[in-house]
Design a protein around this motif. Structure first.
Motif, short mmCIF file in Angstrom:
data_model
loop_
_atom_site.label_atom_id
_atom_site.label_comp_id
_atom_site.label_asym_id
_atom_site.label_seq_id
_atom_site.Cartn_x
_atom_site.Cartn_y
_atom_site.Cartn_z
N THR A 40 0.84 -1.22 0.00
CA THR A 40 0.00 0.00 0.00
C THR A 40 0.86 1.25 0.00
N ILE A 41 1.86 1.26 0.90
CA ILE A 41 2.71 2.46 0.98
C ILE A 41 3.44 2.68 -0.33
N ILE A 43 2.53 1.66 -3.35
CA ILE A 43 1.60 2.12 -4.37
C ILE A 43 1.25 3.59 -4.16
N PHE A 44 1.01 3.93 -2.91
CA PHE A 44 0.59 5.31 -2.62
C PHE A 44 1.70 6.31 -2.93
N LEU A 47 2.18 6.61 -6.56
CA LEU A 47 1.05 7.36 -7.13
C LEU A 47 1.24 8.85 -6.90
N MET B 59 -6.27 -1.69 -5.52
CA MET B 59 -5.50 -0.45 -5.42
C MET B 59 -4.78 -0.16 -6.73
N THR B 119 -3.71 13.63 -4.14
CA THR B 119 -3.55 12.19 -4.37
C THR B 119 -4.28 11.40 -3.30
N PHE B 123 -7.29 9.10 -4.32
CA PHE B 123 -7.01 7.68 -4.14
C PHE B 123 -8.05 7.03 -3.23
N SER B 148 -1.70 1.78 6.70
CA SER B 148 -0.57 2.32 5.93
C SER B 148 -0.83 3.75 5.51
N VAL B 152 1.34 6.98 6.61
CA VAL B 152 1.91 7.98 5.70
C VAL B 152 1.65 9.38 6.26
#
Lengths: 189, 273
Positions: A40-41, A43-44, A47, B59, B119, B123, B148, B152
């Motif tokens: 996830t991290i 991909i994020f 992105l 995702m 984003t 997202f 996650s 972030v």
């Protein structure tokens, strides 16, 4: 009762499966999986980086540009509006001035015309009176002249007639005087 | 009386049902599944499974969709003097995020973080909405994924807070000024906990909101099989209602996650205490 049982059973099930079960390697709703987190991290962040370069920057630039353009055109429109209002004001002023001017000119010309008319009329009247008087004087003079010549003529005629009639040679001057005296005794007209 | 006497009976039935795992299909439905196995990698003594699961696939689909749609609208906006169609809509959402989420909660420094929050919003929104399509999966309904995303935000908070205020300055700034000395130990613990609570709340809020609706819909559908076809109209009506509610929740949670993240990061940078 049955419905309550079923709901309770489902509720119990859900609670049972939501709660993390240590020891067993079983899928539950609250089990945290490191692999998934890393994916996830990854991909994020990817992105964010990709979109930042290829989407957000151009989009924000376009947005800013358009915002600036709109601001500029509004300011320009405002300026032009003010300018137009100024011109309109000036035009109005000029129009009002012209109106005033034309009214003045009209008034002046009217006055002038009136004055000229009265002058002309009085002058004409004077002229006419003068001409009339002259004519009268002329007539008078002519009349006097005519009378005088008539008097002479009559005197001559009378002398000639008397001479013929009495045939006596008289002194013409004496006779003339006599006749004139006679004529003068005759009332005028 | 009847209720009391019936209670042990009911409880035994419930536990039976639980052991027989009759309701497991609901959990089965909202949990993750492997679709492409990769052997576990051992990093620092922990086996990490990097297998592609349905959530990761969702995702990836959402990311691909976003990259395609957003680059398309970027090029379309560059070409047109004024935005049209899809690009116009994207711009509308961007302006919403910019003017109603990030700038009010962060102030002027928020401009530097706009790509990050754009984003994040797009997202989460895309993933939430994709999950509402039949045969798709809600990736944000998985606690690892929301954790996650929250982490972030947490890292951004810590990084930018420390960058702006210095390492000691940042942690000192967490504690309000003018606190009496004898309260200080308690305050340190409370502030430290509140620091950790912020991302935790973000994580749980998104996860629970996205999962709850699905579970309720599935429970209504499962009523059909337990109570017979009489209940069909009720089930369908309520499922539909919850589904519509979930659309709202999908929008709302993306909004809330973004606004709270921006608020937290803004607070970390501009410490008011």
């Amino acid at each position: 009762m049955l419905i309550a049982n079923i709901f309770l059973a489902q509720f119990y099930n859900i609670i049972l499966f939501i709660s993390p079960q240590t020891g067993e390697n079983k899928d539950t709703l609250l089990s945290v999986e490191p692999g998934l987190i890393i994916w996830t991290i990854l991909i994020f962040i990817l992105l964010v980086l990709i979109l930042k370069k290829y989407a957000w920057k151009p989009l924000l630039d376009a947005l800013d540009e358009r915002e600036k353009g709109i601001k500029d055109s509004i300011e320009k429109a405002e300026y032009l509006k003010q300018e137009a209002e100024k011109i309109l004001e000036e035009n109005k002023k000029m129009l009002a001035g012209a109106d005033e001017e034309s009214r003045k000119i009209l008034n002046e010309s009217k006055q002038l015309a009136n004055k000229m008319r009265t002058e002309l009329i009085s002058k004409t009247n004077d002229d006419a009176a003068k001409i009339l008087m002259q004519a009268k004087a002329e007539i008078e003079r002519e009349k006097i002249a005519a009378l005088n010549s008539l008097k002479d003529e009559i005197a001559d005629l009378a002398v000639k007639a008397a001479g013929k009639i009495i045939d006596e040679n008289l002194d013409t001057d004496k006779q003339k005087k006599l006749i004139e005296n006679f004529i003068n005794k005759i009332p005028q007209n | 009386m009847t209720l009391l006497t019936a209670l042990p009976d009911t409880l035994s039935q419930v536990t039976d049902a639980a052991h027989n795992e009759e309701g497991n299909w609901i959990i089965e439905h909202v949990s993750d599944h492997k679709i492409f196995s990769i052997p576990p990698v051992n990093i620092g003594g922990v086996n990490i499974d990097f297998s592609i699961t349905t959530n990761i696939l969702m995702m990836l689909i959402a990311s691909t969709l976003l990259v395609i749609v957003l680059t398309y609208s970027a090029s379309s906006n560059k070409k047109n003097k004024h935005p049209k169609g899809l690009a116009n809509f994207i711009e509308l959402v961007m302006l919403f995020v910019k003017d109603d989420i990030v700038l009010p909660s962060m102030g002027k420094i928020g401009v530097n973080f706009l790509p990050f929050f754009f984003t994040m919003f797009f997202f989460i929104l895309t993933v939430n909405l994709l999950g509402l399509i039949p045969f798709m999966h809600t990736a944000t309904g998985n606690v690892s994924i929301t954790a996650s995303l929250a982490s972030v935000t947490f890292v951004m908070m810590m990084f930018h807070g420390i960058k702006k205020n210095g390492f000691f300055g940042y942690f000192k700034g967490l504690i309000p000024h003018g606190v009496p000395l004898y309260v200080l130990p308690v305050m340190v613990i409370i502030e430290f906990l509140s620091l950790l609570t912020k991302p935790f709340a973000l994580c749980i809020r998104l996860f629970a909101n996205m999962t709850a609706g699905h579970i309720v819909i599935l429970a209504f559908i499962s009523l059909i099989f337990t109570l017979g076809y009489v209940i069909v109209p009720v089930s369908i009506a309520f499922s539909l209602f919850i589904y519509l509610l979930e659309i709202l929740v999908a929008l709302l949670q993306a909004y809330i996650f973004t606004i709270l993240s921006s608020l937290f990061i803004g607070m970390a940078i501009e410490q008011e205490h």
